[in-house]
Design a protein around this motif. Sequence first.
Motif, PDB file in Angstrom:
ATOM      1  N   ALA A 198       0.844  -1.189   0.000  1.00  0.00           N
ATOM      2  CA  ALA A 198       0.000   0.000   0.000  1.00  0.00           C
ATOM      3  C   ALA A 198       0.883   1.243   0.000  1.00  0.00           C
ATOM      4  O   ALA A 198       2.101   1.174   0.173  1.00  0.00           O
ATOM      5  N   THR A 199       0.230   2.382  -0.185  1.00  0.00           N
ATOM      6  CA  THR A 199       0.913   3.676  -0.163  1.00  0.00           C
ATOM      7  C   THR A 199       0.479   4.429   1.084  1.00  0.00           C
ATOM      8  O   THR A 199      -0.712   4.484   1.400  1.00  0.00           O
ATOM      9  N   LYS A 249      -0.679   7.372   3.254  1.00  0.00           N
ATOM     10  CA  LYS A 249      -1.402   8.625   3.025  1.00  0.00           C
ATOM     11  C   LYS A 249      -1.239   9.590   4.190  1.00  0.00           C
ATOM     12  O   LYS A 249      -1.145  10.787   3.996  1.00  0.00           O
ATOM     13  N   THR A 271      -2.462   5.738   7.945  1.00  0.00           N
ATOM     14  CA  THR A 271      -3.528   5.548   6.972  1.00  0.00           C
ATOM     15  C   THR A 271      -2.887   5.142   5.662  1.00  0.00           C
ATOM     16  O   THR A 271      -2.004   5.831   5.145  1.00  0.00           O
ATOM     17  N   GLU A 310      -3.356   3.745   1.571  1.00  0.00           N
ATOM     18  CA  GLU A 310      -4.213   3.627   0.401  1.00  0.00           C
ATOM     19  C   GLU A 310      -3.915   2.268  -0.215  1.00  0.00           C
ATOM     20  O   GLU A 310      -2.866   2.059  -0.811  1.00  0.00           O
ATOM     21  N   PRO A 368      -6.771   2.573  -5.392  1.00  0.00           N
ATOM     22  CA  PRO A 368      -7.118   3.966  -5.665  1.00  0.00           C
ATOM     23  C   PRO A 368      -8.444   4.355  -5.002  1.00  0.00           C
ATOM     24  O   PRO A 368      -9.490   3.762  -5.256  1.00  0.00           O
ATOM     25  N   GLY A 369      -8.366   5.309  -4.084  1.00  0.00           N
ATOM     26  CA  GLY A 369      -9.552   5.792  -3.386  1.00  0.00           C
ATOM     27  C   GLY A 369      -9.979   4.962  -2.193  1.00  0.00           C
ATOM     28  O   GLY A 369     -10.947   5.289  -1.531  1.00  0.00           O
ATOM     29  N   VAL A 370      -9.264   3.876  -1.886  1.00  0.00           N
ATOM     30  CA  VAL A 370      -9.610   3.003  -0.760  1.00  0.00           C
ATOM     31  C   VAL A 370      -8.553   3.169   0.326  1.00  0.00           C
ATOM     32  O   VAL A 370      -7.394   2.817   0.135  1.00  0.00           O
ATOM     33  N   HIS A 371      -8.980   3.740   1.475  1.00  0.00           N
ATOM     34  CA  HIS A 371      -8.056   4.002   2.574  1.00  0.00           C
ATOM     35  C   HIS A 371      -8.379   3.090   3.751  1.00  0.00           C
ATOM     36  O   HIS A 371      -9.547   2.786   4.009  1.00  0.00           O
TER      37      HIS A 371
END
Length: 149
Positions: A48-49, A51, A59, A61, A64-67
């Motif tokens: 994951a990346t 955030k 937190t 990601e 894309p768009g899912v945290h």
Amino acid sequence: MTFLPFIVLIGAMFLMTRSAKKKQQAAAQMRDQMTPGTGVRTIGGMYATVKEVGDDTVTLEVAPGVHALFAKNSIGAVLEDAEYNRIVHGIHDDAASDTPAVPDDASSLTGTPETGPAKDDEAPKLDLGKKDEPKDGDDGKADGEAGAK
């Protein structure tokens, strides 16, 4: 003389706890390197990346768009950008890679690049050890072999 085993045991325990402390400090230092935009791998194996980084939480990601909110202790590794892109996005740095490319299909293995894939009528036939069909009156068995005639 009777105290010698106890002294050795206490010394071994001291060395083990010291080693464990060093590993914990290295893991904490690695987690402190996390900044937003950094690629990470959780201890569960999810990439994951980052955030947002909090005191005890991070937190991530995961798509894309899912945290998702994770404990900092659940981060197993902070990855370099090149490694993260190679694993997650399949982006390879060809200059750094010395490994040969693997073809997507087997067509390059059956022919040469100049001629293309080999055709069935051009390929030599392989002898798979089959015997010719038995002739009339010949059942394919040697004299003395068991079997119905």
